[in-house]
Design a protein around this motif. Structure first.
Motif, PDB file in Angstrom:
ATOM      1  N   ARG A   1     103.287  40.406 -19.865  1.00 32.53           N
ATOM      2  CA  ARG A   1     104.663  40.445 -19.351  1.00 32.53           C
ATOM      3  C   ARG A   1     105.259  41.848 -19.543  1.00 32.53           C
TER       4      ARG A   1
ATOM      5  N   ASP B   1     103.619  44.673 -19.546  1.00 36.28           N
ATOM      6  CA  ASP B   1     103.014  45.595 -18.565  1.00 36.28           C
ATOM      7  C   ASP B   1     103.733  45.518 -17.223  1.00 36.28           C
ATOM      8  N   LYS B   2     104.187  44.315 -16.864  1.00 43.41           N
ATOM      9  CA  LYS B   2     104.844  44.110 -15.559  1.00 43.41           C
ATOM     10  C   LYS B   2     106.118  44.946 -15.420  1.00 43.41           C
TER      11      LYS B   2
ATOM     12  N   GLU C   1     105.213  48.122 -13.739  1.00 44.95           N
ATOM     13  CA  GLU C   1     104.336  48.036 -12.576  1.00 44.95           C
ATOM     14  C   GLU C   1     104.984  48.684 -11.358  1.00 44.95           C
TER      15      GLU C   1
ATOM     16  N   ARG D   1     109.793  50.126  -6.496  1.00 46.84           N
ATOM     17  CA  ARG D   1     108.402  49.974  -6.943  1.00 46.84           C
ATOM     18  C   ARG D   1     107.465  50.070  -5.749  1.00 46.84           C
TER      19      ARG D   1
END
Ligand code: NDP
Ligand code: 8X3
Length: 253
Positions: free
Chosen positions: A201, A203-204, A207, A251
Motif C-alpha cells: 500500500r 508503494d502505491k 506510483e 500520475r
C-alpha cells in the motif's frame, strides 16, 4: 574558526538522515537523534569515516524528561547548537475522521506537535542566550489544507505552521532565524509507517510519479541555513514536479 553544530531529530531515516548527511558534508558537526540506537550508531560510523564529528542521542521526543536530559547534559563542546532541524514525525492511518484510531491520533499529536515543542523548548533558550541560531521545522503540504483521510495528520502539520510562525515572532528581536520547510510527496519510510507496515500500500503512494527524496529536502534545509545572516527563509513549499498541492498529483499510467 569554530565548526557549526546541527542537531537533527529523526535522523535514522528519510529526510532526517538526508539532513544529517547534507549538513555533515557542508562542514557541520552533527548531533543525530532518534529512538533506534543501532541505526544512529551506523550513521555515526558512516559520517565519522568521512571525517565528521558526530554525537548520537537516543531518545523519544514524546518523552519530555528524556528529551530534557539528553539536551541539558550535552558535553560542553556540543552545547552551542547552530541549527536545529525538528524533523522527527510521522503519520498514522488514512481513515475518515469518524473512524480514526485514538492510538494513531495520540501518536501523531504527541510526536509531531508535543515532541517538536519539547525539543524546541530545551534547545532554543541557548540560542536566545547566544543571540544566534536557526530552527528548521519540517512541516508539510499537508498543513496547508486537509486532504481525504488526512484529518489529524494535516492538523498536526497545520500546528507546526502556527508553532513555527509563533516562534518566529517570539525571537524577532534576536538574530535567530525560523523556517517552516513543507515537503510534498517524499519517498521515505513515511507511508510504510502510516500504513502500519503494509509496504504494498505504501508503494502505491508513489506510483506513476517521481517523488522527492530525503536528500532533495535536505538540500533545501541546507540552502536555508546557508543564506546570508540577514536572510530568513520563513517558509518554503517543496513539491515533486507532477504534484500541484496536497490533493492534485498527475500520475503517468
Ligand atoms: P521516516 O519514517 O523515513 O523518518 C521518520 C524519522 O522520525 C525516523 O528517523 C524516526 O526514527 C523518527 N521518529 C519518529 N517518531 C519519533 C519519536 N517519537 N522520537 C524520536 N524520533 C522519532 O519519515 P520521513 O523522513 O518522511 O519524515 C520526516 C518528517 O518529514 C516527518 O515530520 C514527516 O511528517 C515529514 N514529512 C514527510 C513527508 C513525506 O512525504 N515523506 C512529506 C512532508 C513532511 P526512529 O524510529 O528511529 O525513532
Ligand atoms: C507528508 C506529505 O501529502 O503524504 O506530509 O501528507 S502527505
Amino acid at each position: 574558526m569554530k565548526r557549526k553544530i546541527a542537531l537533527i531529530t529523526g535522523a535514522t531515516s528519510g529526510i532526517g538522515a538526508g539532513c544529517a548527511r547534507r549538513f555533515a558534508q557542508g562542514g557541520y558537526d552533527v548531533i543525530v537523534t532518534a529512538r533506534r540506537n543501532e541505526l544512529l550508531q551506523a550513521l555515526k560510523t558512516e559520517l565519522e569515516d568521512a571525517g565528521v564529528r558526530v554525537l548520537t542521542l537516543c531518545f523519544d521526543v514524546r518523552d519530555r524528561e528524556a528529551t530534557r536530559q539528553a539536551i541539558e547534559t550535552l558535553p560542553a563542546d556540543w552545547q552551542a547548537v547552530d541549527v536545529l532541524v525538528n524533523n522527527a514525525g510521522l503519520a498514522r492511518g488514512l481513515e475518515p475522521e469518524y473512524e480514526g484510531s485514538f492510538d494513531d491520533w495520540d501518536e501523531m499529536i504527541d510526536t509531531n506537535i508535543k515532541g517538536l515543542l519539547n525539543v524546541t523548548r530545551f534547545v532554543v533558550p541557548g540560542m536566545v542566550q547566544r543571540n544566534s541560531g536557526h530552527i528548521i521545522n519540517i512541516g508539510s503540504v499537508a498543513g496547508d489544507a486537509a486532504y481525504a483521510g488526512g484529518n489529524v495528520y494535516c492538523a498536526t502539520k497545520s500546528a507546526v505552521k502556527a508553532i513555527t510562525d509563533g516562534l518566529r515572532i517570539d525571537v524577532a528581536h534576536t538574530r535567530i532565524r525560523v523556517t517552516n520547510l513543507k515537503p510534498g510527496l517524499v519517498e521515505t519510510n513515511f507511508s510504510n509507517i502510516r500504513f502500519h507496515g503494509d509496504d504494498a500500500r505504501a508503494d502505491k503512494v508513489y506510483e506513476g510519479i517521481q517523488p522527492l527524496t530525503g536528500n532533495d529536502i535536505a538540500d533545501v534545509a541546507f540552502f536555508a541555513a546557508s543564506a546570508p545572516e540577514h536572510v530568513q527563509i520563513a517558509e518554503v513549499l517543496v513539491l515533486a514536479t507532477h504534484q500541484a498541492n496536497g490533493t492534485v498529483v498527475h500520475r503517468e499510467a
